[in-house]
Design a protein around this motif. Structure first.
Motif, PDB file in Angstrom:
ATOM      1  N   SER A   1      -6.336  11.633  -2.303  1.00  0.00           N
ATOM      2  CA  SER A   1      -7.061  11.305  -3.215  1.00  0.00           C
ATOM      3  C   SER A   1      -6.425  10.203  -3.884  1.00  0.00           C
ATOM      4  O   SER A   1      -7.170   9.527  -4.614  1.00  0.00           O
ATOM      5  CB  SER A   1      -7.386  12.609  -4.198  1.00  0.00           C
ATOM      6  OG  SER A   1      -5.895  12.921  -4.400  1.00  0.00           O
ATOM      7  N   THR A   2      -5.294   9.852  -3.698  1.00  0.00           N
ATOM      8  CA  THR A   2      -4.408   9.184  -4.680  1.00  0.00           C
ATOM      9  C   THR A   2      -3.694   8.151  -3.729  1.00  0.00           C
ATOM     10  O   THR A   2      -3.001   8.461  -2.694  1.00  0.00           O
ATOM     11  CB  THR A   2      -3.207   9.926  -5.411  1.00  0.00           C
ATOM     12  OG1 THR A   2      -3.907  10.802  -6.162  1.00  0.00           O
ATOM     13  CG2 THR A   2      -2.475   8.696  -6.160  1.00  0.00           C
ATOM     14  N   ALA A   3      -3.750   6.699  -3.858  1.00  0.00           N
ATOM     15  CA  ALA A   3      -3.361   5.703  -3.464  1.00  0.00           C
ATOM     16  C   ALA A   3      -3.014   4.281  -4.247  1.00  0.00           C
ATOM     17  O   ALA A   3      -3.889   4.376  -5.267  1.00  0.00           O
ATOM     18  CB  ALA A   3      -4.056   5.170  -2.240  1.00  0.00           C
ATOM     19  N   TRP A   4      -1.833   3.742  -4.141  1.00  0.00           N
ATOM     20  CA  TRP A   4      -1.541   2.456  -4.832  1.00  0.00           C
ATOM     21  C   TRP A   4      -1.794   1.333  -3.881  1.00  0.00           C
ATOM     22  O   TRP A   4      -1.816   1.665  -2.683  1.00  0.00           O
ATOM     23  CB  TRP A   4      -0.452   2.518  -5.483  1.00  0.00           C
ATOM     24  CG  TRP A   4       0.172   3.629  -6.268  1.00  0.00           C
ATOM     25  CD1 TRP A   4       0.132   4.809  -6.063  1.00  0.00           C
ATOM     26  CD2 TRP A   4       0.442   3.256  -7.599  1.00  0.00           C
ATOM     27  NE1 TRP A   4       0.592   5.597  -7.147  1.00  0.00           N
ATOM     28  CE2 TRP A   4       0.775   4.561  -8.143  1.00  0.00           C
ATOM     29  CE3 TRP A   4       0.229   2.247  -8.687  1.00  0.00           C
ATOM     30  CZ2 TRP A   4       1.117   4.918  -9.605  1.00  0.00           C
ATOM     31  CZ3 TRP A   4       0.774   2.476  -9.972  1.00  0.00           C
ATOM     32  CH2 TRP A   4       0.999   3.924 -10.427  1.00  0.00           C
ATOM     33  N   ALA A   5      -2.437   0.176  -4.480  1.00  0.00           N
ATOM     34  CA  ALA A   5      -2.438  -1.185  -3.817  1.00  0.00           C
ATOM     35  C   ALA A   5      -1.871  -2.206  -4.516  1.00  0.00           C
ATOM     36  O   ALA A   5      -2.048  -2.026  -5.671  1.00  0.00           O
ATOM     37  CB  ALA A   5      -3.811  -1.518  -3.143  1.00  0.00           C
ATOM     38  N   ALA A   6      -1.012  -3.178  -3.884  1.00  0.00           N
ATOM     39  CA  ALA A   6      -0.595  -4.193  -4.641  1.00  0.00           C
ATOM     40  C   ALA A   6      -0.784  -5.569  -3.688  1.00  0.00           C
ATOM     41  O   ALA A   6      -0.651  -5.421  -2.628  1.00  0.00           O
ATOM     42  CB  ALA A   6       0.968  -3.893  -4.721  1.00  0.00           C
ATOM     43  N   GLY A   7      -1.337  -6.550  -4.596  1.00  0.00           N
ATOM     44  CA  GLY A   7      -1.543  -7.783  -3.820  1.00  0.00           C
ATOM     45  C   GLY A   7      -1.256  -9.049  -4.575  1.00  0.00           C
ATOM     46  O   GLY A   7      -0.360  -9.332  -5.537  1.00  0.00           O
ATOM     47  N   THR A   8      -2.161  -9.983  -4.235  1.00  0.00           N
ATOM     48  CA  THR A   8      -2.022 -11.433  -4.992  1.00  0.00           C
ATOM     49  C   THR A   8      -2.331 -11.373  -6.281  1.00  0.00           C
ATOM     50  O   THR A   8      -2.996 -10.498  -6.867  1.00  0.00           O
ATOM     51  CB  THR A   8      -2.932 -12.309  -3.985  1.00  0.00           C
ATOM     52  OG1 THR A   8      -4.331 -11.811  -3.983  1.00  0.00           O
ATOM     53  CG2 THR A   8      -2.371 -12.538  -2.603  1.00  0.00           C
ATOM     54  N   LYS A   9      -2.193 -12.439  -6.981  1.00  0.00           N
ATOM     55  CA  LYS A   9      -2.392 -12.699  -8.342  1.00  0.00           C
ATOM     56  C   LYS A   9      -2.142 -11.485  -9.270  1.00  0.00           C
ATOM     57  O   LYS A   9      -2.469 -11.087 -10.383  1.00  0.00           O
ATOM     58  CB  LYS A   9      -4.062 -12.694  -8.761  1.00  0.00           C
ATOM     59  CG  LYS A   9      -4.734 -13.968  -7.765  1.00  0.00           C
ATOM     60  CD  LYS A   9      -6.100 -14.174  -8.040  1.00  0.00           C
ATOM     61  CE  LYS A   9      -6.715 -13.310  -7.231  1.00  0.00           C
ATOM     62  NZ  LYS A   9      -8.566 -13.458  -7.045  1.00  0.00           N
ATOM     63  N   GLY A  10      -0.847 -10.986  -9.058  1.00  0.00           N
ATOM     64  CA  GLY A  10      -0.262  -9.670  -9.710  1.00  0.00           C
ATOM     65  C   GLY A  10      -0.923  -8.696  -9.745  1.00  0.00           C
ATOM     66  O   GLY A  10      -0.675  -7.897 -10.807  1.00  0.00           O
TER      67      GLY A  10
ATOM     68  N   LEU B   1       1.074  -1.237  -0.066  1.00  0.00           N
ATOM     69  CA  LEU B   1       0.137   0.124   0.161  1.00  0.00           C
ATOM     70  C   LEU B   1       0.884   1.138   0.073  1.00  0.00           C
ATOM     71  O   LEU B   1       1.908   1.234   0.580  1.00  0.00           O
ATOM     72  CB  LEU B   1      -0.949  -0.016   1.479  1.00  0.00           C
ATOM     73  CG  LEU B   1      -1.870   1.122   1.412  1.00  0.00           C
ATOM     74  CD1 LEU B   1      -2.883   1.100   0.333  1.00  0.00           C
ATOM     75  CD2 LEU B   1      -2.405   1.220   2.842  1.00  0.00           C
ATOM     76  N   ALA B   2       0.822   2.163  -1.092  1.00  0.00           N
ATOM     77  CA  ALA B   2       1.262   3.585  -0.923  1.00  0.00           C
ATOM     78  C   ALA B   2       0.269   4.637  -0.811  1.00  0.00           C
ATOM     79  O   ALA B   2      -0.341   4.820  -1.858  1.00  0.00           O
ATOM     80  CB  ALA B   2       2.201   3.474  -2.034  1.00  0.00           C
ATOM     81  N   ALA B   3       0.165   5.359   0.294  1.00  0.00           N
ATOM     82  CA  ALA B   3      -0.574   6.559   0.266  1.00  0.00           C
ATOM     83  C   ALA B   3       0.005   7.985  -0.236  1.00  0.00           C
ATOM     84  O   ALA B   3       1.043   8.075   0.319  1.00  0.00           O
ATOM     85  CB  ALA B   3      -1.259   6.461   1.702  1.00  0.00           C
ATOM     86  N   VAL B   4      -0.223   8.139  -1.322  1.00  0.00           N
ATOM     87  CA  VAL B   4       0.176   9.506  -2.175  1.00  0.00           C
ATOM     88  C   VAL B   4      -0.316  10.806  -1.576  1.00  0.00           C
ATOM     89  O   VAL B   4       0.060  11.832  -1.008  1.00  0.00           O
ATOM     90  CB  VAL B   4       0.258   9.346  -3.450  1.00  0.00           C
ATOM     91  CG1 VAL B   4       0.673  10.785  -4.083  1.00  0.00           C
ATOM     92  CG2 VAL B   4       0.926   8.205  -4.098  1.00  0.00           C
ATOM     93  N   SER B   5      -1.618  10.535  -1.224  1.00  0.00           N
ATOM     94  CA  SER B   5      -2.351  11.893  -0.850  1.00  0.00           C
ATOM     95  C   SER B   5      -3.744  11.306  -0.280  1.00  0.00           C
ATOM     96  O   SER B   5      -4.212  10.129  -0.511  1.00  0.00           O
ATOM     97  CB  SER B   5      -2.620  12.993  -1.833  1.00  0.00           C
ATOM     98  OG  SER B   5      -3.381  12.350  -2.933  1.00  0.00           O
TER      99      SER B   5
END
Length: 359
Positions: free
Chosen positions: A59-68, A53-57
């Motif tokens: 409004s903006t965030a990234w999430a990375a997980g299973t199954k690529g 998980l990467a919180a940019v702001s």
């Protein structure tokens, strides 16, 4: 034995808390400053388990997980775009570090070539694989960046020492650092790829590693971007491949928090949190820790005393710098991250993603 312990750790982390998962979240009960805190669910449209998980702001965030799977939101979580790297469906993403809404680096874990790093510069429209592990003995767990150019990735011990990858160009290329500056690992010691927080940084040079699985849990500290390390014991119980420190957070180079416990469902996790006021040289057990295993922890931005901890059985808040914790939510989350503008996000199993609100 090495493969067995890793398999148990990876499978156990994937299964822990499944029986405790909730359909929703409970109302906030903690004294979170002027207003109580609560997680507000954001429908991700995915059933992946998100440990990166990467919180940019706000409004903006990234999430990375299973199954690529990699997801990106730019509207506060109202909608999520699937920006997964093509052909990555068999990979297990466990960490993502983002510089903004366009530039991000993700880490896939696993033995041998399953450990890989990808980078995007266009919001996930295209990805470049920038590292693929070719050492069958290596297993990478998490990564962190000191600034947009300099970062490190942590691997479990190879030949008795934790392995460090380093980049000086924003994750476009990586090199293995010499092991001579790394203290010897304890028998059975490893890092947990549970929340993307087994290696963290603060400022331009300082990094810390969380460990478990050995007779005792430890935190390693580097003040030179991973070239040399010192080591300190923590009061978080270990002594088993399922126990130790799972997540770290430093609000500056001095004040740190550690959370962990035993990730197996139903197992007690006494002394599951600790605090340091000297850069990780010494650690003191929380006088009132979370009631069970916690895998992720994050300081609220611009606060000297308030932080969040999350795990499969719920979330906790501290308002006294980690000495005492109080539960405020019963939802299942694996990781938590906060942005400089105060936006805090959590993510976990079955596509669960939420943003912190005040009530």
């Amino acid at each position: 034995m090495r493969r067995t312990l890793r398999t148990l750790r990876t499978i156990g982390a994937a299964l822990c808390g499944a029986a405790l998962a909730c359909a929703g979240t409970a109302p906030a009960q903690a004294d979170g400053g002027p207003a109580a805190r609560a997680w507000e669910s954001r429908h991700s449209g995915s059933d992946a388990r998100f440990r990166g998980l990467a919180a940019v702001s706000r409004s903006t965030a990234w999430a990375a997980g299973t199954k690529g799977t990699v997801l990106l939101t730019r509207d506060g979580g109202r909608s999520w775009r699937n920006v997964s790297p093509p052909g990555a469906g068999a990979l297990e993403f466990r960490d993502v570090e983002a510089f903004d809404g366009r530039r991000a680096v993700v880490l896939a874990i696993g033995e041998g070539e399953a450990s890989r790093v990808f980078r995007t510069d266009d919001g996930g429209s295209t990805w470049t694989e920038t590292f693929r592990n070719t050492d069958p003995k290596a297993f990478y767990d998490c990564l962190t960046f000191f600034d947009p150019r300099h970062g490190i990735a942590l691997g479990d011990p190879v030949d008795g020492r934790f392995r460090i990858l380093a980049t000086g160009d924003g994750g476009r290329s990586w090199r293995v650092l010499p092991g001579r500056g790394m203290p010897a690992a304890l028998p059975g010691e490893a890092a947990f790829a549970a929340s993307g927080q087994c290696v963290v940084s603060s400022g331009r040079h300082d990094a810390w590693i969380a460990t478990g699985g050995a007779a005792s849990s430890r935190v390693l500290h580097s003040a030179d971007r991973g070239r040399t390390w010192t080591v300190a014991g923590t009061p978080v119980p270990a002594g088993d491949s399922a126990r130790g420190v799972f997540g770290l957070a430093f609000r500056d180079r001095t004040h740190g928090l550690a959370v962990g416990g035993d990730y197996r469902t139903g197992q007690p996790s006494e002394r599951a949190a600790a605090v340091s006021g000297d850069g990780g040289t010494t650690w003191t057990a929380a006088s009132r820790p979370p009631g069970s295993y916690r895998s992720g922890v994050a300081w609220l931005p611009h606060s000297r005393t308030t932080a969040l901890a999350v795990g499969p059985a719920g979330s906790d808040l501290t308002t006294d710098g980690g000495r005492t914790w109080r539960a405020f939510d019963t939802g299942s989350y694996d990781t938590v991250d906060c942005a400089a503008d105060g936006g805090c996000w959590a993510a976990g199993e079955k596509g669960r993603i939420a943003r912190l609100t005040s009530r």
